[in-house]
Design a protein around this motif. Structure first.
Motif, PDB file in Angstrom:
ATOM      1  N   ASN A 269      55.127  43.340  56.645  1.00 37.30           N
ATOM      2  CA  ASN A 269      55.785  42.069  56.316  1.00 37.30           C
ATOM      3  C   ASN A 269      54.796  41.009  55.849  1.00 37.30           C
ATOM      4  OD1 ASN A 269      58.371  42.917  56.957  1.00 37.30           O
ATOM      5  ND2 ASN A 269      58.044  42.545  59.117  1.00 37.30           N
TER       6      ASN A 269
ATOM      7  N   GLY B 280      48.824  43.857  60.489  1.00 37.89           N
ATOM      8  CA  GLY B 280      49.429  42.744  59.754  1.00 37.89           C
ATOM      9  C   GLY B 280      48.634  41.493  60.098  1.00 37.89           C
TER      10      GLY B 280
ATOM     11  N   GLY C 134      48.766  47.735  64.655  1.00 35.83           N
ATOM     12  CA  GLY C 134      49.352  46.997  63.539  1.00 35.83           C
ATOM     13  C   GLY C 134      48.355  46.037  62.917  1.00 35.83           C
TER      14      GLY C 134
ATOM     15  N   ILE D 241      57.516  51.955  69.099  1.00 33.30           N
ATOM     16  CA  ILE D 241      56.231  52.106  69.791  1.00 33.30           C
ATOM     17  C   ILE D 241      56.401  51.850  71.289  1.00 33.30           C
ATOM     18  CG2 ILE D 241      53.867  51.225  69.947  1.00 33.30           C
ATOM     19  CD1 ILE D 241      54.132  50.628  66.921  1.00 33.30           C
TER      20      ILE D 241
ATOM     21  N   ASN E 209      56.279  38.692  52.433  1.00 35.20           N
ATOM     22  CA  ASN E 209      57.116  37.527  52.749  1.00 35.20           C
ATOM     23  C   ASN E 209      56.954  36.421  51.724  1.00 35.20           C
ATOM     24  OD1 ASN E 209      55.287  35.256  53.958  1.00 35.20           O
ATOM     25  ND2 ASN E 209      54.486  37.203  54.730  1.00 35.20           N
ATOM     26  N   THR E 210      57.753  35.383  51.886  1.00 35.00           N
ATOM     27  CA  THR E 210      57.752  34.280  50.906  1.00 35.00           C
ATOM     28  C   THR E 210      56.844  33.129  51.347  1.00 35.00           C
ATOM     29  OG1 THR E 210      59.828  33.596  51.921  1.00 35.00           O
ATOM     30  CG2 THR E 210      59.984  34.781  49.857  1.00 35.00           C
TER      31      THR E 210
ATOM     32  N   GLY F 148      57.963  34.824  60.951  1.00 33.98           N
ATOM     33  CA  GLY F 148      56.680  34.925  61.647  1.00 33.98           C
ATOM     34  C   GLY F 148      55.451  34.649  60.812  1.00 33.98           C
TER      35      GLY F 148
ATOM     36  N   CYS G 199      46.126  55.304  60.141  1.00 34.68           N
ATOM     37  CA  CYS G 199      45.988  55.793  61.521  1.00 34.68           C
ATOM     38  C   CYS G 199      47.231  55.343  62.300  1.00 34.68           C
ATOM     39  CB  CYS G 199      44.700  55.216  62.127  1.00 34.68           C
ATOM     40  SG  CYS G 199      44.404  55.767  63.814  1.00 34.68           S
TER      41      CYS G 199
ATOM     42  N   VAL H 275      62.257  43.267  59.493  1.00 34.17           N
ATOM     43  CA  VAL H 275      61.947  42.256  60.503  1.00 34.17           C
ATOM     44  C   VAL H 275      62.624  42.633  61.812  1.00 34.17           C
ATOM     45  CG1 VAL H 275      61.650  40.449  58.785  1.00 34.17           C
ATOM     46  CG2 VAL H 275      63.898  40.775  59.789  1.00 34.17           C
TER      47      VAL H 275
ATOM     48  N   TYR I 111      66.016  30.518  49.162  1.00 36.00           N
ATOM     49  CA  TYR I 111      64.853  29.642  49.301  1.00 36.00           C
ATOM     50  C   TYR I 111      63.893  29.978  48.180  1.00 36.00           C
ATOM     51  CZ  TYR I 111      64.244  33.657  52.438  1.00 36.00           C
ATOM     52  OH  TYR I 111      64.262  34.904  52.985  1.00 36.00           O
TER      53      TYR I 111
ATOM     54  N   LEU J 292      64.897  42.470  55.075  1.00 38.25           N
ATOM     55  CA  LEU J 292      64.949  41.122  54.492  1.00 38.25           C
ATOM     56  C   LEU J 292      64.258  41.229  53.138  1.00 38.25           C
ATOM     57  CD1 LEU J 292      65.557  38.051  54.892  1.00 38.25           C
ATOM     58  CD2 LEU J 292      63.266  37.825  55.832  1.00 38.25           C
ATOM     59  N   GLN J 293      64.856  40.619  52.122  1.00 41.20           N
ATOM     60  CA  GLN J 293      64.366  40.842  50.763  1.00 41.20           C
ATOM     61  C   GLN J 293      63.829  39.580  50.097  1.00 41.20           C
ATOM     62  OE1 GLN J 293      67.105  43.440  48.347  1.00 41.20           O
ATOM     63  NE2 GLN J 293      68.454  42.967  50.061  1.00 41.20           N
TER      64      GLN J 293
HETATM   65  P1  FAD Z   1      53.425  43.131  59.705  1.00 40.82           P
HETATM   66  O1  FAD Z   1      52.695  42.484  58.608  1.00 40.82           O
HETATM   67  O2  FAD Z   1      54.683  43.872  59.346  1.00 40.82           O
HETATM   68  O3  FAD Z   1      52.401  44.078  60.440  1.00 40.82           O
HETATM   69  C1  FAD Z   1      52.787  45.109  61.331  1.00 40.82           C
HETATM   70  C2  FAD Z   1      52.000  46.342  60.960  1.00 40.82           C
HETATM   71  O4  FAD Z   1      52.225  47.349  61.949  1.00 40.82           O
HETATM   72  C3  FAD Z   1      52.425  46.940  59.620  1.00 40.82           C
HETATM   73  O5  FAD Z   1      51.340  46.884  58.714  1.00 40.82           O
HETATM   74  C4  FAD Z   1      52.828  48.358  59.987  1.00 40.82           C
HETATM   75  O6  FAD Z   1      52.474  49.320  59.001  1.00 40.82           O
HETATM   76  C5  FAD Z   1      52.097  48.585  61.290  1.00 40.82           C
HETATM   77  N1  FAD Z   1      52.660  49.647  62.125  1.00 40.82           N
HETATM   78  C6  FAD Z   1      53.970  49.855  62.421  1.00 40.82           C
HETATM   79  N2  FAD Z   1      54.083  50.940  63.213  1.00 40.82           N
HETATM   80  C7  FAD Z   1      52.824  51.407  63.440  1.00 40.82           C
HETATM   81  C8  FAD Z   1      52.299  52.490  64.173  1.00 40.82           C
HETATM   82  N3  FAD Z   1      53.078  53.345  64.855  1.00 40.82           N
HETATM   83  N4  FAD Z   1      50.952  52.680  64.188  1.00 40.82           N
HETATM   84  C9  FAD Z   1      50.110  51.832  63.515  1.00 40.82           C
HETATM   85  N5  FAD Z   1      50.582  50.794  62.786  1.00 40.82           N
HETATM   86  C10 FAD Z   1      51.918  50.577  62.763  1.00 40.82           C
HETATM   87  N6  FAD Z   1      58.055  34.312  57.681  1.00 40.82           N
HETATM   88  C11 FAD Z   1      57.747  32.995  57.452  1.00 40.82           C
HETATM   89  O7  FAD Z   1      57.245  32.316  58.358  1.00 40.82           O
HETATM   90  N7  FAD Z   1      57.984  32.407  56.255  1.00 40.82           N
HETATM   91  C12 FAD Z   1      58.579  33.081  55.238  1.00 40.82           C
HETATM   92  O8  FAD Z   1      58.765  32.526  54.150  1.00 40.82           O
HETATM   93  C13 FAD Z   1      58.956  34.431  55.454  1.00 40.82           C
HETATM   94  N8  FAD Z   1      59.581  35.120  54.481  1.00 40.82           N
HETATM   95  C14 FAD Z   1      59.866  36.431  54.650  1.00 40.82           C
HETATM   96  C15 FAD Z   1      60.410  37.139  53.579  1.00 40.82           C
HETATM   97  C16 FAD Z   1      60.587  38.509  53.663  1.00 40.82           C
HETATM   98  C17 FAD Z   1      61.181  39.253  52.500  1.00 40.82           C
HETATM   99  C18 FAD Z   1      60.215  39.197  54.865  1.00 40.82           C
HETATM  100  C19 FAD Z   1      60.392  40.675  54.975  1.00 40.82           C
HETATM  101  C20 FAD Z   1      59.708  38.494  55.952  1.00 40.82           C
HETATM  102  C21 FAD Z   1      59.524  37.105  55.853  1.00 40.82           C
HETATM  103  N9  FAD Z   1      58.950  36.353  56.896  1.00 40.82           N
HETATM  104  C22 FAD Z   1      58.649  35.035  56.705  1.00 40.82           C
HETATM  105  C23 FAD Z   1      58.654  36.991  58.183  1.00 40.82           C
HETATM  106  C24 FAD Z   1      57.187  37.387  58.262  1.00 40.82           C
HETATM  107  O9  FAD Z   1      56.810  38.124  57.113  1.00 40.82           O
HETATM  108  C25 FAD Z   1      56.915  38.229  59.504  1.00 40.82           C
HETATM  109  O10 FAD Z   1      57.470  37.636  60.650  1.00 40.82           O
HETATM  110  C26 FAD Z   1      55.411  38.354  59.736  1.00 40.82           C
HETATM  111  O11 FAD Z   1      54.742  38.648  58.526  1.00 40.82           O
HETATM  112  C27 FAD Z   1      55.137  39.420  60.751  1.00 40.82           C
HETATM  113  O12 FAD Z   1      53.751  39.664  60.739  1.00 40.82           O
HETATM  114  P2  FAD Z   1      53.133  40.850  61.526  1.00 40.82           P
HETATM  115  O13 FAD Z   1      51.679  40.806  61.321  1.00 40.82           O
HETATM  116  O14 FAD Z   1      53.654  40.824  62.913  1.00 40.82           O
HETATM  117  O15 FAD Z   1      53.838  42.128  60.862  1.00 40.82           O
END
Ligand code: FAD
Ligand code: PYC
Length: 416
Positions: free
Chosen positions: A71, A40, A38, A244, A75-76, A368, A205, A340, A283, A259-260
């Motif tokens: 995400n 992110g 991942g 996974i 996100n916001t 997150g 990948c 999420v 928000y 979540l939108q």
């Molecule tokens: P991600 O950025 O989702 O990264 C995970 C990655 O794993 C993705 O790119 C995905 O493609 C990849 N992946 C999945 N499966 C596989 C696989 N099998 N093989 C390889 N890669 C894979 N949080 C806040 O603190 N403040 C906010 O204001 C806020 N607003 C939000 C608003 C919205 C609309 C949303 C949806 C979320 C919001 N959040 C907010 C939550 C926050 O966005 C997430 O908690 C945080 O970004 C998670 O980060 P991450 O890096 O773990 O996930």
């Protein structure tokens, strides 16, 4: 892989045939010391700190799409540490402190803007809950203060504090150090930093399987670009963690929800801070481009769809135009969703798993983004040392066995 912002964008598209070889993602090596699943913000931050603080540079971050396309890019961007319980205060405050110097650390402008996060109270229950948070935070040395409706309006002039409003504002909790950052810059900054330290970031990948040896320990991953051997796997794949982890035979205490968010047409600056209302699912902040960045509540329908039901955003827009009548005639430009993953106690899971060599970082639910630097920092230490970082220790999977749950539903800030 060496890249600039522009090559990153090109690489995002590099799954398409016909791109010159230097724009394509690197071919994975046959083996790595550690693999992060991942790309992110959390996964990239984990890789960055593994390389920077623990000297582990033979590592790969595997991403099924493009970096920051989950995400992190949806996100916001609200950042704050006004959580109730000590465990949460510690991890979110750790993150806020890292945010304060992140641009310098990465030599990349992540546009962290501590413009203040104000959480509105609309009923007696809200007042009691938020005041409890204010007191708990101050005891922990974290800034948070209570505002009257008039003080809230002074801080945020477009706010409607009429007692006749549909959702009257009875007061607000303000964390002045809270704010926003630019989400894609966070992903790119960590990616560039990790890349410079030798980490391979491989997009397009997808991890499709987890290999284990005869003793049950991690031996590698299967991917859409072939098998990769490794003894350490860190899964940081928000929304898809359960899928996974099932590849290793583990069932996770997680549910995935859409979540939108949406943005308005750009307007001159009107919104000087971040305003949140948990009670009425709304928000809002204003981006540097002038768009109002608006977030909705979770869609209570378990799903992997990156859209979510329209009535959820309609309700949010009703609430926003009541709180800020000046926005009523604005056009919305775009809306989108992210997936999420949510735990029963609304707190993350960070740590080892029953499978030796398999680590997980998930369950950040709706909140997150703000944790990104802190989460990556403590997860990297956990993977490198094979023992929980002290700040991560309360968030292990074990708590679901012992029942020592944390319960941050109120501070999650988004109604569930
Ligand atoms: P991600 O950025 O989702 O990264 C995970 C990655 O794993 C993705 O790119 C995905 O493609 C990849 N992946 C999945 N499966 C596989 C696989 N099998 N093989 C390889 N890669 C894979 N949080 C806040 O603190 N403040 C906010 O204001 C806020 N607003 C939000 C608003 C919205 C609309 C949303 C949806 C979320 C919001 N959040 C907010 C939550 C926050 O966005 C997430 O908690 C945080 O970004 C998670 O980060 P991450 O890096 O773990 O996930
Ligand atoms: O955690 O502050 C937050 C948040 C706001 C919107 C979504 N999550």
């Amino acid at each position: 892989m060496r890249f600039s912002i522009f090559s990153l964008a090109r690489q995002a598209l590099a799954g398409h045939s016909g791109w010159p070889a230097q724009w394509r993602d690197p071919a994975p090596k046959a083996s790595y010391d550690a693999v992060i699943v991942g790309a992110g913000g959390h996964g990239l931050a984990t890789a960055y700190y593994l390389a920077r603080e623990h000297g582990l540079t033979n590592i790969a971050v595997l991403e099924k799409g493009w970096l920051g396309g989950g995400n992190t890019g949806r996100n916001t961007t609200i950042i704050r540490s006004n959580y109730l319980w000590e465990e949460s205060e510690a991890i979110y405050e750790h993150a806020v402190k890292l945010w304060e110097t992140l641009a310098q650390e990465l030599n990349y402008n992540v546009m962290y803007s501590p413009r203040g996060v104000m959480m509105l109270a609309h009923n007696v229950h809200d007042i009691q809950i938020f005041k409890r948070h204010v007191h708990a935070n101050r005891l922990a040395g974290i800034d948070n203060e209570w505002l009257t409706p008039e003080q809230a309006k002074e801080f945020c002039p477009p706010l409607n504090i009429s007692r006749e409003a549909r959702y009257p504002v009875l007061g607000a909790a303000l964390q002045r150090r809270g704010g926003v950052a630019r989400h894609d810059a966070v992903a790119w900054g960590y990616a560039r930093g990790a890349d410079r330290l030798g980490v391979d970031i491989i997009q397009n990948c997808e991890v499709t399987g987890i290999r284990r040896d005869a003793a049950g320990a991690v031996a590698g991953v299967d991917t859409t670009r072939g098998p990769i051997a490794t003894r350490k796997i860190g899964v940081v794949a928000a929304g898809h963690t359960s899928v996974i982890m099932a590849m290793a035979g583990l069932r996770m205490p997680l549910e995935s929800y859409p979540l939108q968010a949406l943005v308005s047409e750009p307007i001159k600056p009107i919104m000087p801070c971040v305003v949140m209302s948990n009670t009425i699912h709304a928000y809002v902040s204003q981006s540097d481009k002038g768009e109002l960045v608006i977030g909705a509540g979770t869609d209570a329908y378990v799903s992997y769809s990156q859209t979510g039901a329209l009535h959820v955003t309609t309700h949010t827009l009703d609430a926003i135009s009541d709180l800020f009548p000046v926005t009523r005639r604005l056009k919305m430009l775009r809306n989108w969703g992210g997936i999420v993953d949510v735990t029963p106690d609304r707190s993350p899971i960070i740590g080892r798993t029953p499978v030796p060599g398999l680590y997980v970082n998930c369950g950040w639910g709706t909140g997150g983004f703000k944790a990104t630097p802190g989460s990556g920092h403590v997860f990297a230490a956990t993977i490198a040392r094979d023992e929980p970082h002290p700040i991560a220790a309360p968030f292990t999977l074990e708590r679901f066995r012992t029942g020592r749950l944390i319960d941050e539903a109120a501070a999650a800030a988004v109604a569930h």
